[in-house]
Design an enzyme around this catalytic site. Sequence first.
Site, PDB file in Angstrom:
ATOM      1  N   CYS A  75      25.491  36.733 -74.512  1.00  0.00           N
ATOM      2  CA  CYS A  75      24.581  37.249 -75.529  1.00  0.00           C
ATOM      3  C   CYS A  75      24.474  36.204 -76.630  1.00  0.00           C
ATOM      4  O   CYS A  75      25.452  35.513 -76.931  1.00  0.00           O
ATOM      5  CB  CYS A  75      25.121  38.571 -76.094  1.00  0.00           C
ATOM      6  N   LYS A 115      31.552  41.296 -73.530  1.00  0.00           N
ATOM      7  CA  LYS A 115      30.267  40.849 -74.062  1.00  0.00           C
ATOM      8  C   LYS A 115      30.539  39.663 -74.974  1.00  0.00           C
ATOM      9  O   LYS A 115      31.153  39.803 -76.031  1.00  0.00           O
ATOM     10  CB  LYS A 115      29.575  41.973 -74.831  1.00  0.00           C
ATOM     11  N   ASP A 152      29.249  37.000 -77.393  1.00  0.00           N
ATOM     12  CA  ASP A 152      28.106  36.846 -78.282  1.00  0.00           C
ATOM     13  C   ASP A 152      28.120  35.491 -78.975  1.00  0.00           C
ATOM     14  O   ASP A 152      29.159  34.828 -79.087  1.00  0.00           O
ATOM     15  CB  ASP A 152      28.111  37.970 -79.320  1.00  0.00           C
ATOM     16  N   MET A 153      26.954  35.085 -79.470  1.00  0.00           N
ATOM     17  CA  MET A 153      26.787  33.866 -80.269  1.00  0.00           C
ATOM     18  C   MET A 153      25.629  34.111 -81.222  1.00  0.00           C
ATOM     19  O   MET A 153      24.475  34.094 -80.822  1.00  0.00           O
ATOM     20  CB  MET A 153      26.491  32.669 -79.369  1.00  0.00           C
ATOM     21  N   ASP A 160      18.046  41.962 -78.466  1.00  0.00           N
ATOM     22  CA  ASP A 160      18.524  42.962 -79.422  1.00  0.00           C
ATOM     23  C   ASP A 160      17.482  44.049 -79.665  1.00  0.00           C
ATOM     24  O   ASP A 160      17.795  45.085 -80.250  1.00  0.00           O
ATOM     25  CB  ASP A 160      18.876  42.300 -80.760  1.00  0.00           C
TER      26      ASP A 160
END
Length: 731
Positions: free
Chosen positions: A526, A476, A478-479, A548
Amino acid sequence: MPIEWNKQDRIFHLYNRGISYVIQIVHGKYPAHLYWGSRVQTLQPASILTCKSRAFSPTNEPKDTQFSLDTLPQEYPAFGNGDFRSPAYQLRTRDGSTITEFVYDSHEIFQGKPRLDGLPSAYVEDEDEADTLVITMVDYQLGVGLNLFYTIYRDLDVITRSASFEHRGSHQVKIHKCMSMSVDFHHTNWDLLHLHGTWARERHIERQPLIRGTQLISSARGASSHQHNPFLALLSKNASEEYGDVYGVSLVYSGNFQAAIEVDPYETTRLAIGINPFDFIWILKPGETFQAPEALMVFSKEGLGGMSRTFHRLLRTRLCRGKYRDKVRPVLFNNWEATRFNFTEEKLKHLADTAANLGIELFVLDDGWFGHRSNAKSSLGDWMVNRKKLPHGLKGLAEYVQAKGMQFGLWVEPEMVSPDSNLYRSHPDWCLHVPGRNRTLSRHQLVLDLSREDVCDWLIETLTTLFRSAPITYVKWDMNRNMTEVGSAALPPERQKETAHRYMLGLYRILEILTDRFPEILFESCSGGGGRFDPGMLYYMPQTWTSDDTDAVERLKIQYGTSLVYPAITMGAHVSDVPNQQVGRITPLQMRLAVAMAANLGFEMKVDKLGEKERKEIRRGIQYYHQIQKLVCFGDLFRLISPFEGMDTAWMYVAPTQNLAVVFYYKVLSTPNPRLFRLKLSGLHPLVKYRINNGDQAYFGDELMKVGITMPLIKKDFFSEVFLVKAVDEA
């Protein structure tokens, strides 16, 4: 061949069974837009292209006083030499002027579809799937060439467009604007539809009439953003889910974008999409080429549903890539909402035991496993396992998970750096920043400068080491913040406005290398949920964490809006605990399961705290999901009732053979003494008989679609029902 060139009339006709796109080279110089829509056999330019002199509209052709660029429907317009509408591009020359005159020079037609250098794009697997037209224009004074790329797919009602500038002259130019496509329509009788939102409320639908002037959606956040998706559509006034003309455009890009609609005084409409020109300048030196991202253009005469199904097929089969493109995804458990940062190896093993017992197939370790990270304030950039939390390392935990019959996945946020990290202390200039200015924090972190080759190289090798350190089959990515102080210590002052686009090129290079090195890893993108849900990311990572917000009621609107462009197989959807952590709502487990099963099913909850009744319901839910998973992931979507219009929502997925369908129905709040309600299905074969959940009664498809199914009177809130519609086996 699906692209014909009529040399006498100087007309290009791009066509397949469903659509036509027609361009004429007017006065031997100017590419004019004649038509885009349902397939036509031929087009007489005199019937659609009429030039008329207008007051204050100058002419470029002294021998044709009726002609003006200000009223010509153009394919890629400029500003400053007669057209006063918004241009598709703008170059600044060494004398400071922005006047250019690109005119038709040549063209090329060939089978197949070229890939774009350094950028994601749709593709073909065989050359006979598509045909491409490249129109080359030249500004002879500047010595700069402009290439307009058009590809039409033979079996999809899709045209892709992009543009590139190729410098053949002797003095540098500056690109101030470079859209990926522009098209002029001959009327304004449209509605504009786009997807808006914010964190935890992404991709809500807004439909509004066109107005005179300019309507914009855009992002200047360094990402495609939660606020606007890089997509818009023009709809005929009567367009619905099933009927009416719809023109949809989507940009294959993950950074700053702009989509613009301009209505002029003569009731014409200009549509353009591309890199946001705000705070963008690109220096193009002799011998260099600048390539714009690709725009995907879909026409549907079957309403929004037809547009969506075309986008879904294109993105699912000719944009997403890799091992997982055509595979159903494992049902996963993510520990984040169960533990946040507060976990130990024993706690994770206990959760893994429970998850395996429920039938979950993939265990994902989220944030908090690295550096000395016990909250969001430290350690991003220090991608070394925290041995205090995980004494046996990632490998030890992954092997334990594997022994339970599950795969192992990992959360990372590689594009960010914490000020409290060894990486930042060693390389404080590696983040985006402007010397002498404050470095704005968001979520206690800064953004690494991926416009720098050395930063990208370090990240590639660091993540390569990490992904090889354990049997990882899912990542996964993410940022969790947008860009501020967008500057690079590695670029000279005159190139600082290239930083945001160079960042995207750096990110795409990283992803290209890593996905090539690790084809066995399923990557999910994400950005605080759905803040970078766009075709550019899907090219490298075939699914995205949709939001989210895991509340079942909120997810109805989020997943419904997302489905306008993106297929279910690209959406991550999790069942979480109640009260929901985002909105505090309590919904039944049945509804939470029914919403998450309409995409890639996952769980993000305290599974070890569940009672036996809930565990049984989850086991049954996972078993049922496996029965319908291929339908959800690869079937054709038909949206039946919109959550934006009332308390009911419904959609269904239909097998391509039309022999099987799964229907999802949801009611948010019940009402006293309600109306009798019939749910009309869609996408079935009208002359085939079907049974619902293997019941005794058989119905012809036309009855199910035109008359519908009588739904029960529901006396409770947050109700959901999922049922199968199966063709009767006459044999």
